[in-house]
Design a protein around this motif. Structure first.
Motif, PDB file in Angstrom:
ATOM      1  N   LYS A  59       0.831  -1.206   0.000  1.00 17.39           N
ATOM      2  CA  LYS A  59       0.000   0.000   0.000  1.00 17.39           C
ATOM      3  C   LYS A  59       0.868   1.259   0.000  1.00 17.39           C
ATOM      4  CE  LYS A  59      -3.667   2.256   2.732  1.00 17.39           C
ATOM      5  NZ  LYS A  59      -2.919   3.422   3.254  1.00 17.39           N
ATOM      6  N   THR A  60       1.934   1.263   0.788  1.00 19.48           N
ATOM      7  CA  THR A  60       2.795   2.434   0.888  1.00 19.48           C
ATOM      8  C   THR A  60       3.556   2.676  -0.406  1.00 19.48           C
ATOM      9  OG1 THR A  60       3.053   1.983   3.248  1.00 19.48           O
ATOM     10  CG2 THR A  60       4.585   3.542   2.274  1.00 19.48           C
ATOM     11  N   VAL A  61       4.087   1.607  -1.013  1.00 15.94           N
ATOM     12  CA  VAL A  61       4.778   1.750  -2.300  1.00 15.94           C
ATOM     13  C   VAL A  61       3.812   2.280  -3.359  1.00 15.94           C
ATOM     14  CG1 VAL A  61       5.918   0.522  -4.189  1.00 15.94           C
ATOM     15  CG2 VAL A  61       6.500  -0.027  -1.824  1.00 15.94           C
ATOM     16  N   ALA A  62       2.593   1.745  -3.376  1.00 13.28           N
ATOM     17  CA  ALA A  62       1.599   2.169  -4.367  1.00 13.28           C
ATOM     18  C   ALA A  62       1.262   3.645  -4.208  1.00 13.28           C
ATOM     19  CB  ALA A  62       0.336   1.315  -4.236  1.00 13.28           C
ATOM     20  N   GLU A  63       1.163   4.121  -2.980  1.00 13.43           N
ATOM     21  CA  GLU A  63       0.761   5.507  -2.734  1.00 13.43           C
ATOM     22  C   GLU A  63       1.901   6.499  -2.937  1.00 13.43           C
ATOM     23  OE1 GLU A  63      -2.914   4.613   0.368  1.00 13.43           O
ATOM     24  OE2 GLU A  63      -0.951   5.201   1.171  1.00 13.43           O
ATOM     25  N   LEU A  64       3.128   6.056  -2.681  1.00 10.73           N
ATOM     26  CA  LEU A  64       4.275   6.959  -2.826  1.00 10.73           C
ATOM     27  C   LEU A  64       5.002   6.769  -4.158  1.00 10.73           C
ATOM     28  CD1 LEU A  64       5.829   6.801   0.769  1.00 10.73           C
ATOM     29  CD2 LEU A  64       4.208   8.458  -0.158  1.00 10.73           C
ATOM     30  N   ASN A  65       4.613   5.744  -4.902  1.00  9.26           N
ATOM     31  CA  ASN A  65       5.260   5.450  -6.190  1.00  9.26           C
ATOM     32  C   ASN A  65       6.766   5.301  -6.062  1.00  9.26           C
ATOM     33  OD1 ASN A  65       2.985   5.419  -7.980  1.00  9.26           O
ATOM     34  ND2 ASN A  65       2.841   7.631  -7.704  1.00  9.26           N
ATOM     35  N   SER A  66       7.198   4.725  -4.961  1.00  5.18           N
ATOM     36  CA  SER A  66       8.638   4.615  -4.734  1.00  5.18           C
ATOM     37  C   SER A  66       8.934   3.574  -3.659  1.00  5.18           C
ATOM     38  CB  SER A  66       9.219   5.965  -4.307  1.00  5.18           C
ATOM     39  OG  SER A  66      10.543   5.843  -3.848  1.00  5.18           O
ATOM     40  N   PHE A  67       9.832   2.646  -3.977  1.00  5.44           N
ATOM     41  CA  PHE A  67      10.290   1.692  -2.975  1.00  5.44           C
ATOM     42  C   PHE A  67      11.131   2.405  -1.918  1.00  5.44           C
ATOM     43  CE2 PHE A  67       8.862  -1.107  -6.192  1.00  5.44           C
ATOM     44  CZ  PHE A  67       8.749  -2.382  -5.658  1.00  5.44           C
ATOM     45  N   THR A  68      11.950   3.360  -2.377  1.00  3.63           N
ATOM     46  CA  THR A  68      12.832   4.087  -1.452  1.00  3.63           C
ATOM     47  C   THR A  68      12.028   4.896  -0.445  1.00  3.63           C
ATOM     48  OG1 THR A  68      14.547   4.249  -3.157  1.00  3.63           O
ATOM     49  CG2 THR A  68      14.706   5.768  -1.291  1.00  3.63           C
ATOM     50  N   LYS A  69      11.039   5.653  -0.924  1.00  7.61           N
ATOM     51  CA  LYS A  69      10.221   6.471  -0.023  1.00  7.61           C
ATOM     52  C   LYS A  69       9.399   5.592   0.914  1.00  7.61           C
ATOM     53  CE  LYS A  69       9.797  10.495  -3.088  1.00  7.61           C
ATOM     54  NZ  LYS A  69       8.853  11.314  -3.897  1.00  7.61           N
ATOM     55  N   ALA A  70       8.938   4.460   0.411  1.00  5.47           N
ATOM     56  CA  ALA A  70       8.172   3.547   1.264  1.00  5.47           C
ATOM     57  C   ALA A  70       9.053   3.018   2.390  1.00  5.47           C
ATOM     58  CB  ALA A  70       7.620   2.394   0.429  1.00  5.47           C
ATOM     59  N   ALA A  71      10.306   2.687   2.065  1.00  3.14           N
ATOM     60  CA  ALA A  71      11.228   2.198   3.094  1.00  3.14           C
ATOM     61  C   ALA A  71      11.471   3.253   4.154  1.00  3.14           C
ATOM     62  CB  ALA A  71      12.548   1.787   2.438  1.00  3.14           C
ATOM     63  N   GLN A  72      11.648   4.510   3.727  1.00  2.00           N
ATOM     64  CA  GLN A  72      11.864   5.601   4.680  1.00  2.00           C
ATOM     65  C   GLN A  72      10.630   5.819   5.543  1.00  2.00           C
ATOM     66  OE1 GLN A  72      12.834   8.727   1.933  1.00  2.00           O
ATOM     67  NE2 GLN A  72      14.999   8.165   1.808  1.00  2.00           N
ATOM     68  N   THR A  73       9.461   5.763   4.929  1.00  4.22           N
ATOM     69  CA  THR A  73       8.212   6.007   5.652  1.00  4.22           C
ATOM     70  C   THR A  73       7.938   4.928   6.691  1.00  4.22           C
ATOM     71  OG1 THR A  73       7.231   7.209   3.805  1.00  4.22           O
ATOM     72  CG2 THR A  73       5.699   6.237   5.389  1.00  4.22           C
ATOM     73  N   LEU A  74       8.148   3.658   6.307  1.00  6.55           N
ATOM     74  CA  LEU A  74       7.846   2.542   7.197  1.00  6.55           C
ATOM     75  C   LEU A  74       9.024   2.154   8.074  1.00  6.55           C
ATOM     76  CD1 LEU A  74       5.814   0.268   4.755  1.00  6.55           C
ATOM     77  CD2 LEU A  74       4.933   1.842   6.479  1.00  6.55           C
ATOM     78  N   GLN A  75      10.151   2.832   7.853  1.00  4.47           N
ATOM     79  CA  GLN A  75      11.368   2.573   8.631  1.00  4.47           C
ATOM     80  C   GLN A  75      11.829   1.116   8.482  1.00  4.47           C
ATOM     81  OE1 GLN A  75      10.289   4.092  12.572  1.00  4.47           O
ATOM     82  NE2 GLN A  75      11.248   6.044  12.066  1.00  4.47           N
ATOM     83  N   TYR A  76      11.721   0.615   7.247  1.00  9.10           N
ATOM     84  CA  TYR A  76      12.299  -0.655   6.859  1.00  9.10           C
ATOM     85  C   TYR A  76      13.496  -0.368   5.962  1.00  9.10           C
ATOM     86  CZ  TYR A  76       8.023  -3.264   8.207  1.00  9.10           C
ATOM     87  OH  TYR A  76       6.977  -3.834   8.883  1.00  9.10           O
ATOM     88  N   SER A  77      14.336  -1.370   5.755  1.00  5.81           N
ATOM     89  CA  SER A  77      15.361  -1.240   4.727  1.00  5.81           C
ATOM     90  C   SER A  77      14.687  -1.389   3.366  1.00  5.81           C
ATOM     91  CB  SER A  77      16.432  -2.308   4.894  1.00  5.81           C
ATOM     92  OG  SER A  77      15.900  -3.598   4.623  1.00  5.81           O
ATOM     93  N   GLN A  78      15.312  -0.838   2.330  1.00  3.99           N
ATOM     94  CA  GLN A  78      14.735  -0.976   0.996  1.00  3.99           C
ATOM     95  C   GLN A  78      14.690  -2.436   0.576  1.00  3.99           C
ATOM     96  OE1 GLN A  78      16.086   1.905  -1.809  1.00  3.99           O
ATOM     97  NE2 GLN A  78      15.206   0.872  -3.581  1.00  3.99           N
ATOM     98  N   ALA A  79      15.689  -3.204   1.023  1.00  3.93           N
ATOM     99  CA  ALA A  79      15.701  -4.636   0.707  1.00  3.93           C
ATOM    100  C   ALA A  79      14.486  -5.342   1.303  1.00  3.93           C
ATOM    101  CB  ALA A  79      16.993  -5.278   1.227  1.00  3.93           C
ATOM    102  N   SER A  80      14.068  -4.916   2.508  1.00  7.24           N
ATOM    103  CA  SER A  80      12.894  -5.524   3.144  1.00  7.24           C
ATOM    104  C   SER A  80      11.625  -5.206   2.362  1.00  7.24           C
ATOM    105  CB  SER A  80      12.761  -5.031   4.586  1.00  7.24           C
ATOM    106  OG  SER A  80      13.838  -5.478   5.378  1.00  7.24           O
ATOM    107  N   ILE A  81      11.493  -3.946   1.928  1.00 12.78           N
ATOM    108  CA  ILE A  81      10.327  -3.553   1.137  1.00 12.78           C
ATOM    109  C   ILE A  81      10.283  -4.361  -0.157  1.00 12.78           C
ATOM    110  CG2 ILE A  81       9.270  -1.675  -0.181  1.00 12.78           C
ATOM    111  CD1 ILE A  81       8.886  -1.285   2.756  1.00 12.78           C
ATOM    112  N   THR A  82      11.431  -4.464  -0.827  1.00 12.97           N
ATOM    113  CA  THR A  82      11.498  -5.233  -2.073  1.00 12.97           C
ATOM    114  C   THR A  82      11.107  -6.689  -1.826  1.00 12.97           C
ATOM    115  OG1 THR A  82      13.250  -3.789  -2.908  1.00 12.97           O
ATOM    116  CG2 THR A  82      13.003  -5.940  -3.979  1.00 12.97           C
ATOM    117  N   ALA A  83      11.597  -7.256  -0.713  1.00 13.44           N
ATOM    118  CA  ALA A  83      11.273  -8.646  -0.378  1.00 13.44           C
ATOM    119  C   ALA A  83       9.784  -8.811  -0.108  1.00 13.44           C
ATOM    120  CB  ALA A  83      12.086  -9.094   0.832  1.00 13.44           C
TER     121      ALA A  83
END
Length: 300
Positions: free
Chosen positions: A22-46
């Motif tokens: 949901k966060t990636v879809a709303e921000l159109n970015s894996f990087t921004k989603a990782a920053q927002t959710l305080q995950y690593s980008q690798a975790s978001i991608t996984a």
């Protein structure tokens, strides 16, 4: 985790995967989603990869550095919003209608936390000890992004009036801004400050953008400047005579009273910011949320 049975095949999906999607879809970015959710980008991608593996279809088209939802991704997004709303309600279920419990995730700017929220939070935690309370400090724009992504329930910011059609916003109080310098600074008006060192907040801060815009509009150079992410650090720099800044009056009131700073006058009317309380218009508010909002607004 929950499971969905379809033709005897079991799909196992975790809530955090849906939150990441949901966060990636709303921000159109894996990087921004990782920053927002305080995950690593690798975790978001996984998380997205695991979700795509379970669903059996790509959810995003990767177009170079750009991403966009696939048809399947758009369909899934609508269901995920509904599911996470229900999940939020489930977390706030109370066995006793008179008991206020659950979780509140608040985001606030530094000035609001230090100078206005302390007493409210203290009283709230005393009155409702069964509520789990979390507070994140950030600048105004990132806080609004976190509201849109669902990471935060409520944001309390100090900025010009917010005009976001997706947010419900109420004004808590009016807060004047003042130009300030060290008590013996030779500059008397901000219009005389061309060439002086300017003390700025971080680049993604609304106060910084407002101040910078004011200086440029009045022909005052911003080339000579220092930048800090902390309001307290900015105040100490001004007190030490390192430059001139624009700050909320409530944050420098005591320093002005103690004559460690002085107000640098302006030919313009003092600018005004507003302490504001925002939450997403689609956000379901639990009793704990409503009590917190009531407690803040009762103090007006």
């Amino acid at each position: 985790m929950f499971s969905i049975s379809d033709n005897e095949e079991w799909i196992q999906i975790e809530i955090r995967q849906l939150q990441s999607f949901k966060t990636v879809a709303e921000l159109n970015s894996f990087t921004k989603a990782a920053q927002t959710l305080q995950y690593s980008q690798a975790s978001i991608t996984a998380h997205i990869q695991q979700l795509e593996d379970e669903i059996g279809s790509p959810l995003f088209d990767r177009l170079g550095k750009q991403i966009q939802l696939t048809i399947m991704g758009k369909e899934l997004y609508l269901h995920v919003v509904e599911l996470l709303t229900v999940y939020s309600k489930i977390k706030h279920i109370s066995s006793n209608d008179n008991t206020i419990k659950g979780e509140i995730r608040i985001g606030a700017s530094e000035s609001m936390t230090v100078y206005k929220l302390g007493s409210v939070i203290s009283k709230y935690k005393k009155d409702y000890p069964e509520v789990t309370f979390s507070l994140i400090n950030d600048n105004c724009m990132p806080l609004r992004d976190r509201l849109h992504s669902g990471e935060l329930d409520i944001a309390i910011t100090l900025e010009p009036k917010v005009n976001d059609p997706l947010l419900h916003t109420e004004i808590w109080s009016e807060e004047p801004l003042v130009f300030v310098g060290e008590r013996n600074h030779s500059v008397k008006t901000i219009e005389e400050a061309d060439g002086e060192c300017i003390i700025f907040s971080a680049n993604n801060c609304v106060l910084r953008q407002f101040f910078e815009g004011f200086l440029v509009e009045n022909g005052i150079s911003t080339y000579n400047h220092l930048e800090f992410s902390s309001m307290e650090a900015m105040k100490q720099c001004v007190v030490s005579g390192l430059g001139i800044s624009l700050m909320p009056y409530l944050s420098v009131e005591s320093l002005l009273r103690e004559e460690k700073m002085k107000v640098v006058e302006s030919s313009c009317e003092n600018p005004m910011f507003y302490a504001q309380i925002s939450y997403h218009k689609n956000k379901w508010l639990s009793k704990a949320h409503k009590k917190f909002l009531e407690m803040i607004l009762e103090g007006n």
